[in-house]
Structures are given as C-alpha cells and as structure tokens.
Design a protein around this motif. Structure first.
Motif, PDB file in Angstrom:
ATOM      1  N   UNK A 333      30.471  43.951  41.644  1.00 36.48           N
ATOM      2  CA  UNK A 333      31.254  44.784  42.567  1.00 36.48           C
ATOM      3  C   UNK A 333      32.702  44.909  42.124  1.00 36.48           C
ATOM      4  N   UNK A 334      33.237  43.862  41.535  1.00 41.79           N
ATOM      5  CA  UNK A 334      34.583  43.955  40.966  1.00 41.79           C
ATOM      6  C   UNK A 334      34.609  44.969  39.828  1.00 41.79           C
ATOM      7  N   UNK A 335      33.596  44.939  38.976  1.00 40.82           N
ATOM      8  CA  UNK A 335      33.534  45.855  37.837  1.00 40.82           C
ATOM      9  C   UNK A 335      33.370  47.297  38.297  1.00 40.82           C
ATOM     10  N   UNK A 336      32.624  47.504  39.398  1.00 40.48           N
ATOM     11  CA  UNK A 336      32.396  48.857  39.895  1.00 40.48           C
ATOM     12  C   UNK A 336      33.556  49.379  40.731  1.00 40.48           C
ATOM     13  N   UNK A 337      34.543  48.532  41.044  1.00 39.29           N
ATOM     14  CA  UNK A 337      35.663  48.964  41.870  1.00 39.29           C
ATOM     15  C   UNK A 337      35.335  49.041  43.339  1.00 39.29           C
ATOM     16  N   UNK A 338      34.351  48.264  43.788  1.00 32.44           N
ATOM     17  CA  UNK A 338      34.009  48.208  45.212  1.00 32.44           C
ATOM     18  C   UNK A 338      34.786  47.117  45.929  1.00 32.44           C
ATOM     19  N   UNK A 339      35.041  46.026  45.231  1.00 33.41           N
ATOM     20  CA  UNK A 339      35.800  44.908  45.779  1.00 33.41           C
ATOM     21  C   UNK A 339      36.993  44.636  44.872  1.00 33.41           C
ATOM     22  N   UNK A 340      38.038  44.057  45.469  1.00 35.98           N
ATOM     23  CA  UNK A 340      39.263  43.773  44.722  1.00 35.98           C
ATOM     24  C   UNK A 340      39.759  42.350  44.969  1.00 35.98           C
ATOM     25  N   UNK A 341      38.911  41.505  45.519  1.00 33.94           N
ATOM     26  CA  UNK A 341      39.336  40.153  45.861  1.00 33.94           C
ATOM     27  C   UNK A 341      38.231  39.174  45.522  1.00 33.94           C
TER      28      UNK A 341
END
Length: 431
Positions: A333-341
């Motif tokens: 999800x970090x790689x896909x730009x869905x999460x940032x934390x």
C-alpha cells in the motif's frame, strides 16, 4: 509488429497531448457554446537540510536545493446532458533530490514511488504520459491527467475515461478514499491524480445517491490487463435523522473492502467518522478508522478554523521495532500510494488564521502516537491578486532515531531514512 505497435502508440499519445494543449490554449475570446478553458502555472523552490547520517545526505548533496514546475491547461465542455473534460499537465523537477533518488534507486534504497516521484501510466488502462526530459538532475513529463466523457439524464450520470473520485471524510488521513488519496503532508491538494475508470451516479430524491466505480489496471511489467489489480466499488449515501451516512463495498486488488462513514453537526462543529474492514488472506481482517472534529470561530477579530483528527491504521505497527519487519500488505500500500504512514496510531491537529482578507497562516502537526515522533508544518499564503498566490513555509520533522519522523534504519550501518527540515517558496497563477 511489436515495434510498429509501440511506434503507433507513441505517435497517437503524442498527438493527443499536443491536441489537448492547443485546445486548452485557445483564448477566452474564442470560447463558444459550452466550452470553458482555464488552468494554472506553479513554481516551487525547496531548500532541505538533512542530518549528516541521513541517507539523503550520505548519497546526495547536503543541503539539497530543488525546483519544480506544475502547469495545467484545462478544456471542458457541457451541453445537452453531455460533458467532456481534457486536462493537459506538464510536471518538471530539477535539482539535487532527483540525482539523490537515482542513486538511492540504484542502491535499492528507494522507499516507494517512481524514481522521479512523478506519475506514470504503467498500471493505467491508457498510456497518456510521456517523458520529455530525463537527465541526472532533471526530469519532466507531460500527460493527460483528465480525459473523460459523460452523459447525465434525469437523476443519473455515467462518465468514462481519466477522472478522479474522492470518497471518505478524513481531513488529513483517509480510510475510505483508497484511490490516489492525498498524503497527510501534501501542501498542494488542488487536483488528485486521475485514473481511467467507468463512473456512475444515481440520485433518488429524499433517499440519497449511489456511486459506482469500475477501475481496471494493467500489470506494470507486462502491460496486460490484470483483474487482480482492479478496483470495483459501490458507495451508498443517505440521510438518517441528523446523520449523513455512507456505506461502501469494494473489491480492491483482489481483496474485499467494506466501509461505513457518518457525518453530523454538533453545536456548530462538524464530526466525522469512517471505518473500513479489509479481508486480507491469512488474517482475520484488518480494521482502520479515522475520526475528526472541525470548527470555525472568531478570536480577536480574526477568522479562525481548526480541526483535530485521530487515525488508526490496521496495517501499521504499534511498535517502532515493528517498522523493520513491515507487513507485506503495508509495504504494498505504501508503494501504491494508498498509505503514507508506517505506524498504527496518529493524531493530527491543524489551525488556520485569517490575518487579513489576503493573508492566511496555517499550522499543522502530525503526531505518531506509537513512537512520539512528529511532523510540524508552518506556512503562510498571500493572495496578491484574485488569480495569483504566493506561499512560504517550513516542514519540521522531529523524533528520535528509530522513529518514523526521526529516521528509520536503512540496513546500511550508520545511515537513516528520514525527512529533512525544509523551507519552501511557492508561486501560483490561475487563469
């Protein structure tokens, strides 16, 4: 044949980009019928200071100096129930950080995103992005960020093409907005990055509305359509007493996501609450939620606005030591730009003060409640003219080594992955 097909694809894409640019550049005097034209130009300068053991300082310039340009030209048309939108954008980055990101990528230390940090269309249905600068210290793309046609009749609307959809009630963090949400640290939130999708909305007087999103994606390596990467979702909105209620059901990257949200006014303030459950294989299910309260008031003759938000990420770690062994679901999800934390629990506080009708001051702090690190943002905006704005601000991360905003271990002895303290200047002109 593959080479011929690629050449035709590139020629077709370039002609679309050029045609849109020429269309959107038509003067206001030349507008006719239901056409509207507009856009913006933005320039941004950033000076970033890292600690000596930050990986960006070890592999790049210290301090770093960077420039950015964001240009958007818009052509939109509405008539007899039909609508069409085409937005051409050119994005340029230049300076020390581009060279550093290239070095980090070569060393396998780039955390997420593309090497440039700019969008590409490898996973999208249509490839409408082209690089026109690709150098050691500079990169630029031009692309169509919107290209959609729609039709409305009665209470229904259907639209196909590149567009943006925003769901959820988070102010800094999001749990129901799972397609290109803004980072909680983003300064510019004028436009979400568009996706190629089929979108529909149906309204029923006195009951609410239903929204449907069908978003196919390609495998970034093979460029073949991959149903396991698609996002298909249905959201229902209604009014129940004093509450606005949202119910969401989605199949996202081959996982089932169910969501629920409510909004209610409380004594002049607005309270919001969103919760989402993701059915993850091999787990009992992952719960995430966000709730906030915002309020406007007058103090000492100044208009003020403030909000407080709590966010819980079911994919994050409650212990800083857990960051080193991040869950693959979080990493994806970090790689896909869905999460940032990377943490589990966060608090966000923000306040805006209207110092004068043309000058506003903003302060926001994001606090990681699990490792006591924080990210403070201070900025001021001056609306010089109705269509021109100047902005200046500071980004100030703080925390112990081993914390999210203080620096995470890179795997290389004595180096840390950490955001730097930065000063930025920004000018934007809208037309």
């Amino acid at each position: 044949m593959p080479g011929t097909a690629m050449a035709i694809s590139n020629l077709f894409r370039s002609r679309i980009l050029l045609s849109t640019l020429l269309l959107a550049a038509v003067s206001a005097e030349g507008q006719a019928g239901g056409w509207e034209y507009g856009g913006h130009f933005k320039v941004h300068y950033t000076f970033t200071d890292y600690r000596d053991t930050d990986v960006a300082a070890v592999f790049g310039e210290q301090p770093a100096s960077d420039h950015a340009f964001d240009g958007r030209l818009k052509a939109e048309w509405r008539e007899r129930g039909w609508d069409f939108a085409a937005h051409y954008e050119a994005l340029v980055l230049g300076g020390d950080s581009i060279a550093t990101r290239r070095t980090l990528a070569a060393a396998g230390l780039l955390a997420s995103g593309t090497i440039s940090g700019l969008p590409d269309d490898r996973h999208r249905l249509f490839d409408l992005t082209d690089d026109f600068i690709d150098e050691t210290r500079a990169i630029a793309v031009h692309r169509l960020d919107r290209l959609a046609i729609g039709y409305s009749a009665g209470a229904g609307t259907v639209r196909f093409g590149r567009q943006a959809v925003s769901w959820g009630n988070g102010l800094a963090f999001q749990v129901l907005d799972f397609v290109n949400p803004f980072s909680p640290l983003a300064i510019d939130k004028d436009y979400k990055t568009g996706e190629d999708m089929l979108y529909g909305q149906w309204q029923r007087a006195g009951l609410g509305d239903a929204q449907l999103m069908l978003l196919p994606r390609r495998d970034p390596l093979t460029r073949e359509l991959d149903h396991e990467r698609a996002s298909n979702a249905l959201k229902l909105h209604t009014r129940a007493g004093n509450y606005d209620v949202d119910v969401l059901a989605a199949r996202h990257y081959d996982q089932t996501l169910l969501g629920f949200g409510v909004v209610r006014s409380i004594g002049g303030a607005v309270w919001r609450f969103d919760v989402a459950h993701t059915d993850v294989p091999g787990q009992n299910g992952v719960w995430s939620l966000v709730t906030n309260l915002d309020y406007s008031w007058v103090l000492f003759g100044k208009n003020m606005y403030g909000f407080a938000e709590y966010y819980r990420s079911g994919f994050g770690s409650a212990r800083a030591s857990g960051y080193l062994a991040a869950d693959p679901e979080l990493t994806a999800r970090l790689a896909r730009g869905e999460l940032y934390a990377v943490g589990r629990d966060y608090a966000a506080l923000g306040v805006t003060v209207e110092l004068s009708p043309l000058v506003n001051a903003f302060a926001t702090v994001i606090q990681n409640l699990n490792d006591a690190s924080r990210f403070l943002q201070l900025r001021g905006a001056y609306d010089w003219r109705q269509d021109t704005q100047f902005m200046a601000g500071f980004n100030l991360p703080d925390g112990e080594r081993g914390s999210e905003y203080g620096g995470l271990p890179t795997g290389l002895p004595g180096t840390w992955l950490a955001p730097g303290r930065s000063l930025y200047l920004r000018a934007a002109h809208y037309f």
